[in-house]
Scaffold this motif. Structure first.
Motif, PDB file in Angstrom:
ATOM      1  N   ILE A   1     -14.427 -45.628  10.119  1.00 31.33           N
ATOM      2  CA  ILE A   1     -12.981 -45.762  10.148  1.00 31.33           C
ATOM      3  C   ILE A   1     -12.470 -44.453  10.744  1.00 31.33           C
ATOM      4  N   CYS A   2     -12.050 -44.503  11.996  1.00 26.70           N
ATOM      5  CA  CYS A   2     -11.614 -43.289  12.697  1.00 26.70           C
ATOM      6  C   CYS A   2     -10.218 -42.870  12.266  1.00 26.70           C
ATOM      7  N   THR A   3      -9.330 -43.830  12.163  1.00 23.79           N
ATOM      8  CA  THR A   3      -7.935 -43.537  11.857  1.00 23.79           C
ATOM      9  C   THR A   3      -7.325 -44.691  11.089  1.00 23.79           C
ATOM     10  N   ILE A   4      -6.576 -44.358  10.057  1.00 24.10           N
ATOM     11  CA  ILE A   4      -5.681 -45.326   9.416  1.00 24.10           C
ATOM     12  C   ILE A   4      -4.323 -44.646   9.377  1.00 24.10           C
ATOM     13  N   SER A   5      -3.347 -45.311   9.947  1.00 21.75           N
ATOM     14  CA  SER A   5      -2.013 -44.734  10.027  1.00 21.75           C
ATOM     15  C   SER A   5      -0.983 -45.797   9.654  1.00 21.75           C
ATOM     16  N   ILE A   6      -0.095 -45.435   8.745  1.00 21.27           N
ATOM     17  CA  ILE A   6       0.974 -46.328   8.304  1.00 21.27           C
ATOM     18  C   ILE A   6       2.306 -45.708   8.730  1.00 21.27           C
ATOM     19  N   SER A   7       3.145 -46.512   9.353  1.00 22.62           N
ATOM     20  CA  SER A   7       4.479 -46.033   9.737  1.00 22.62           C
ATOM     21  C   SER A   7       5.259 -45.649   8.491  1.00 22.62           C
ATOM     22  N   GLU A   8       6.061 -44.616   8.629  1.00 27.26           N
ATOM     23  CA  GLU A   8       6.810 -44.042   7.498  1.00 27.26           C
ATOM     24  C   GLU A   8       7.538 -45.101   6.667  1.00 27.26           C
ATOM     25  N   GLU A   9       8.232 -46.021   7.313  1.00 25.51           N
ATOM     26  CA  GLU A   9       9.045 -46.989   6.579  1.00 25.51           C
ATOM     27  C   GLU A   9       8.225 -48.017   5.808  1.00 25.51           C
ATOM     28  N   PHE A  10       6.908 -48.096   6.062  1.00 24.58           N
ATOM     29  CA  PHE A  10       6.073 -49.088   5.394  1.00 24.58           C
ATOM     30  C   PHE A  10       5.070 -48.471   4.426  1.00 24.58           C
ATOM     31  N   ARG A  11       5.199 -47.186   4.157  1.00 26.37           N
ATOM     32  CA  ARG A  11       4.270 -46.529   3.227  1.00 26.37           C
ATOM     33  C   ARG A  11       4.550 -46.941   1.790  1.00 26.37           C
ATOM     34  N   SER A  12       3.534 -46.796   0.948  1.00 27.34           N
ATOM     35  CA  SER A  12       3.610 -47.117  -0.490  1.00 27.34           C
ATOM     36  C   SER A  12       3.868 -48.603  -0.724  1.00 27.34           C
ATOM     37  N   LYS A  13       3.347 -49.441   0.153  1.00 26.99           N
ATOM     38  CA  LYS A  13       3.491 -50.883   0.009  1.00 26.99           C
ATOM     39  C   LYS A  13       2.131 -51.592   0.026  1.00 26.99           C
ATOM     40  N   GLY A  14       1.043 -50.826  -0.055  1.00 31.95           N
ATOM     41  CA  GLY A  14      -0.289 -51.412  -0.092  1.00 31.95           C
ATOM     42  C   GLY A  14      -0.929 -51.669   1.260  1.00 31.95           C
ATOM     43  N   LEU A  15      -0.258 -51.303   2.352  1.00 35.61           N
ATOM     44  CA  LEU A  15      -0.830 -51.565   3.674  1.00 35.61           C
ATOM     45  C   LEU A  15      -2.074 -50.727   3.954  1.00 35.61           C
ATOM     46  N   GLY A  16      -2.076 -49.488   3.482  1.00 38.71           N
ATOM     47  CA  GLY A  16      -3.258 -48.648   3.684  1.00 38.71           C
ATOM     48  C   GLY A  16      -4.480 -49.262   3.037  1.00 38.71           C
ATOM     49  N   PHE A  17      -4.337 -49.696   1.811  1.00 35.40           N
ATOM     50  CA  PHE A  17      -5.452 -50.340   1.114  1.00 35.40           C
ATOM     51  C   PHE A  17      -5.883 -51.601   1.859  1.00 35.40           C
TER      52      PHE A  17
ATOM     53  N   ASP B   1      -7.789 -31.728   5.508  1.00 33.35           N
ATOM     54  CA  ASP B   1      -7.394 -31.185   4.207  1.00 33.35           C
ATOM     55  C   ASP B   1      -5.905 -31.367   3.926  1.00 33.35           C
ATOM     56  N   ASP B   2      -5.078 -31.404   4.971  1.00 30.03           N
ATOM     57  CA  ASP B   2      -3.647 -31.573   4.718  1.00 30.03           C
ATOM     58  C   ASP B   2      -3.255 -33.025   4.432  1.00 30.03           C
ATOM     59  N   ARG B   3      -4.196 -33.960   4.562  1.00 26.83           N
ATOM     60  CA  ARG B   3      -3.904 -35.366   4.264  1.00 26.83           C
ATOM     61  C   ARG B   3      -4.809 -35.944   3.180  1.00 26.83           C
ATOM     62  N   ILE B   4      -5.669 -35.120   2.606  1.00 25.26           N
ATOM     63  CA  ILE B   4      -6.639 -35.626   1.629  1.00 25.26           C
ATOM     64  C   ILE B   4      -5.958 -36.272   0.422  1.00 25.26           C
ATOM     65  N   LEU B   5      -4.849 -35.722  -0.024  1.00 24.63           N
ATOM     66  CA  LEU B   5      -4.163 -36.291  -1.189  1.00 24.63           C
ATOM     67  C   LEU B   5      -3.613 -37.691  -0.915  1.00 24.63           C
ATOM     68  N   GLU B   6      -3.248 -37.964   0.336  1.00 20.58           N
ATOM     69  CA  GLU B   6      -2.774 -39.299   0.702  1.00 20.58           C
ATOM     70  C   GLU B   6      -3.864 -40.356   0.539  1.00 20.58           C
ATOM     71  N   PHE B   7      -5.125 -39.947   0.698  1.00 12.82           N
ATOM     72  CA  PHE B   7      -6.237 -40.888   0.675  1.00 12.82           C
ATOM     73  C   PHE B   7      -7.055 -40.838  -0.612  1.00 12.82           C
ATOM     74  N   GLU B   8      -6.800 -39.857  -1.459  1.00  7.86           N
ATOM     75  CA  GLU B   8      -7.617 -39.651  -2.654  1.00  7.86           C
ATOM     76  C   GLU B   8      -7.690 -40.895  -3.550  1.00  7.86           C
ATOM     77  N   LYS B   9      -6.570 -41.518  -3.810  1.00  7.03           N
ATOM     78  CA  LYS B   9      -6.539 -42.694  -4.690  1.00  7.03           C
ATOM     79  C   LYS B   9      -7.367 -43.849  -4.112  1.00  7.03           C
ATOM     80  N   ILE B  10      -7.222 -44.104  -2.828  1.00  6.15           N
ATOM     81  CA  ILE B  10      -7.988 -45.183  -2.186  1.00  6.15           C
ATOM     82  C   ILE B  10      -9.472 -44.851  -2.185  1.00  6.15           C
ATOM     83  N   PHE B  11      -9.823 -43.616  -1.823  1.00  4.01           N
ATOM     84  CA  PHE B  11     -11.234 -43.227  -1.793  1.00  4.01           C
ATOM     85  C   PHE B  11     -11.859 -43.363  -3.179  1.00  4.01           C
ATOM     86  N   ASN B  12     -11.154 -42.951  -4.216  1.00  4.60           N
ATOM     87  CA  ASN B  12     -11.677 -43.089  -5.580  1.00  4.60           C
ATOM     88  C   ASN B  12     -11.845 -44.553  -5.952  1.00  4.60           C
ATOM     89  N   TYR B  13     -10.835 -45.362  -5.654  1.00  4.45           N
ATOM     90  CA  TYR B  13     -10.889 -46.782  -6.000  1.00  4.45           C
ATOM     91  C   TYR B  13     -12.050 -47.487  -5.292  1.00  4.45           C
TER      92      TYR B  13
END
Length: 163
Positions: free
Chosen positions: A87-103, A124-136
């Protein structure tokens, strides 16, 4: 062949989706959505057009595009070769974040790559954005690469090491 975009849903774009000219147009649209990553990754534009766009034509890369209300809401860029499932890149547009699209993009990416443990990296500046998904998803930390893309910044790999 022209690809019609529906208002909502997913599109999987690969070398079988359209002729090279249409794939180039799709690549340009996807790049507009992910171009904000240029500040985190030097030479992002050349990587995208030299590797991703050409890989779309030769079959080594694919896109998963999530659409909402006729807009690109999220994009996954995948590398699928015999040597690497990434998975090279996963990017969610600002207006659609926190809606489950990343997962959703992670799930679809793993299905398309044929593995529940694809290689994935994150800065390292984006690790917190992915931490929950990576753990799950039980992604396993593999390595830290200090200064790989930017001085004094780290890139972390999961489920394998960079080649």
């Amino acid at each position: 062949m022209k690809i019609q975009l529906s208002d909502n849903g997913s599109l999987i774009i690969d070398h079988n989706s359209a002729d090279p000219h249409a794939l180039a147009e799709i690549s340009s649209n996807v790049f507009r959505e992910v171009s904000r990553l240029e500040s985190s990754y030097p030479n992002f534009r050349s990587w995208f057009f030299d590797n991703v766009a050409t890989g779309l034509v030769d079959g080594s890369r694919s896109f998963i595009i999530e659409l909402r209300y006729g807009k690109i809401a999220g994009v996954a860029i995948l590398k699928n070769t015999p040597q690497e499932k990434k998975i090279c890149t996963i990017s969610i547009s600002e207006e659609f974040r926190s809606k489950g699209l990343g997962f959703r993009l992670f799930e679809k990416s793993m299905l398309l790559l044929g593995t529940d443990k694809p290689l994935a990296t994150v800065s390292d500046d984006r690790i917190l954005e992915f931490e929950k998904i990576f753990n799950y998803l039980n992604y396993e930390f593999s390595a830290e690469y200090r200064g790989l893309y930017l001085p004094k910044k780290s890139e972390f790999s999961f489920n394998g090491i960079l080649q």
